[in-house]
Design a protein around this motif. Structure first.
Motif, PDB file in Angstrom:
ATOM      1  N   THR A 288       6.378 -26.354  37.198  1.00 53.44           N
ATOM      2  CA  THR A 288       6.611 -27.388  36.431  1.00 53.44           C
ATOM      3  C   THR A 288       7.412 -27.222  35.350  1.00 53.44           C
ATOM      4  OG1 THR A 288       4.840 -28.836  37.443  1.00 53.44           O
ATOM      5  CG2 THR A 288       5.825 -29.576  35.356  1.00 53.44           C
ATOM      6  N   GLY A 289       8.957 -27.778  35.174  1.00 56.13           N
ATOM      7  CA  GLY A 289       9.426 -27.557  33.876  1.00 56.13           C
ATOM      8  C   GLY A 289       9.965 -26.137  33.758  1.00 56.13           C
ATOM      9  N   GLY A 290       9.999 -25.400  34.843  1.00 58.52           N
ATOM     10  CA  GLY A 290      10.736 -24.280  34.824  1.00 58.52           C
ATOM     11  C   GLY A 290      11.455 -23.483  35.949  1.00 58.52           C
ATOM     12  N   ARG A 291      11.922 -22.286  35.978  1.00 62.05           N
ATOM     13  CA  ARG A 291      12.618 -21.932  37.154  1.00 62.05           C
ATOM     14  C   ARG A 291      11.473 -21.356  38.198  1.00 62.05           C
ATOM     15  NH1 ARG A 291      16.301 -17.276  34.882  1.00 62.05           N
ATOM     16  NH2 ARG A 291      16.505 -16.783  37.245  1.00 62.05           N
ATOM     17  N   PRO A 292      11.718 -21.745  39.664  1.00 63.82           N
ATOM     18  CA  PRO A 292      10.930 -21.161  40.617  1.00 63.82           C
ATOM     19  C   PRO A 292      10.683 -19.643  40.486  1.00 63.82           C
ATOM     20  CG  PRO A 292      12.634 -22.306  41.584  1.00 63.82           C
ATOM     21  CD  PRO A 292      13.036 -22.071  40.148  1.00 63.82           C
ATOM     22  N   ALA A 293       9.353 -19.182  40.569  1.00 62.91           N
ATOM     23  CA  ALA A 293       8.932 -17.774  40.154  1.00 62.91           C
ATOM     24  C   ALA A 293       8.601 -17.217  41.504  1.00 62.91           C
ATOM     25  CB  ALA A 293       7.829 -17.843  39.395  1.00 62.91           C
ATOM     26  N   GLU A 294       9.097 -15.757  41.568  1.00 63.24           N
ATOM     27  CA  GLU A 294       8.790 -15.099  43.054  1.00 63.24           C
ATOM     28  C   GLU A 294       7.284 -14.829  43.169  1.00 63.24           C
ATOM     29  OE1 GLU A 294      10.218 -11.426  45.696  1.00 63.24           O
ATOM     30  OE2 GLU A 294      10.964 -11.749  43.816  1.00 63.24           O
TER      31      GLU A 294
END
Length: 317
Positions: A288-294
């Motif tokens: 939420t509110g950010g770039r996807p994380a691996e």
């Protein structure tokens, strides 16, 4: 000469990686301080100590243990006061075998069982993730300095000043997160926790230093915290607290919760990469509110490759 009876108790410090802080499984007791899961070893019923421990945790906390290692044996005279309800005569010497258990999640527990509590609820002075804890400046440090000055005023030569400096990092000595047990025992010696009053009938009860527990269960918990904080650096034990897939931010927050201070993000990730303990899965977690994380996974085979034995915990400051 008749020897007093000996009762062997089994205690579990069960740690889960909570979202905000490590969680400890405790047993609420009506009208009394909470306890760790515990119970007596029955040689006729329990083939091993660990089997007995698992039975007691399941019965009292409604929780099934996973990873378990023996922690320490506690046998000080009078350590059981106030009694943690072990069935024994008042003359019995109670010896407790403590265990450290790790689980990835503070799962919901059925009614009438255990409860999850932040370990900083019992050791608020150990949490430096947002800077120096208020309890240190407002209560503990002034009380310790008075305790040190008291001995010097009376002309007694002892090691109070050095002990306070080393364990609590006073006078610029620096904070060592692995000294959790040493700090708890110093607070006991200084009469700053409730168990001092129980054992010696004298304590400075005006200093609020965390939730009390039955018997010496808080000392057992402090032993577990010191063990886990130290073990991070030479064994990849933190991955016993992680789910099968996790982000590097989740892993960092879990480590920060354990050691009690913020980590330098770039240095932590560089050191982690060198260990070979984690590898990307190619899958992403939407945030939420950010770039996807691996999402990453733990490579158990990395220990066989002998690239590293533990993980680095570089401080932010």
């Amino acid at each position: 000469m008749s020897l007093p009876p000996v009762v062997i108790g089994l205690n579990a410090v069960v740690v889960a990686a909570g979202e905000e802080a490590p969680q400890i499984l405790v047993i609420p007791r009506e009208g009394a301080d909470p306890s760790l899961p515990f119970g007596p070893f029955d040689p006729a019923r329990h083939r091993t100590f660990e089997i007995g421990l698992r039975e007691w945790v399941s019965e009292q906390a409604h929780f099934q243990l996973g990873y378990v290692e023996q922690l320490y044996t506690f046998g000080d005279r009078g350590r059981e006061a106030p009694l943690a309800d072990l069935p024994s005569s008042t003359e019995a010497r109670i010896i407790s075998v403590g265990y450290l258990a790790l689980t990835p999640e503070a799962t919901a527990l059925s009614a009438g069982g255990g409860e999850w509590r932040s370990w900083y609820h019992y050791f608020p002075w150990e949490d430096w993730r947002q800077g120096k804890p208020e309890i240190m400046s407002q209560h503990i440090e002034p009380a310790l300095r008075r305790w040190v000055d008291e001995a010097e005023t009376e002309g007694r030569r002892d090691s109070r000043r050095d002990r306070a400096r080393i364990t609590f990092g006073l006078d610029g000595r620096g904070w060592n997160e692995e000294r959790c047990l040493d700090r708890y025992e110093l607070l006991y010696s200084a009469g700053l926790i409730e168990k001092s009053a129980r054992d010696r009938h004298s304590a400075n009860t005006s200093v609020p230093v965390g939730q009390p527990m039955a018997s010496d269960h808080r000392r057992i918990m402090a032993t577990a915290i010191s063990r886990l904080r130290g073990k991070l650096k030479y064994r990849p034990v933190v991955f016993e607290l992680m789910p099968e897939r996790f982000t590097l931010s989740h892993l960092q927050k879990t480590v920060e919760g354990i050691v009690g201070y913020p980590l330098h993000k770039q240095n932590f990730r560089r050191a982690l990469e060198r260990t070979g303990f984690v590898e990307g899965t190619g899958k992403m977690l939407a945030q939420t509110g950010g770039r996807p994380a691996e999402l990453f996974r733990y490579r158990r085979e990395a220990l066989r490759e002998a690239q590293a034995t533990g993980i680095s915990t570089p401080r932010l400051n």
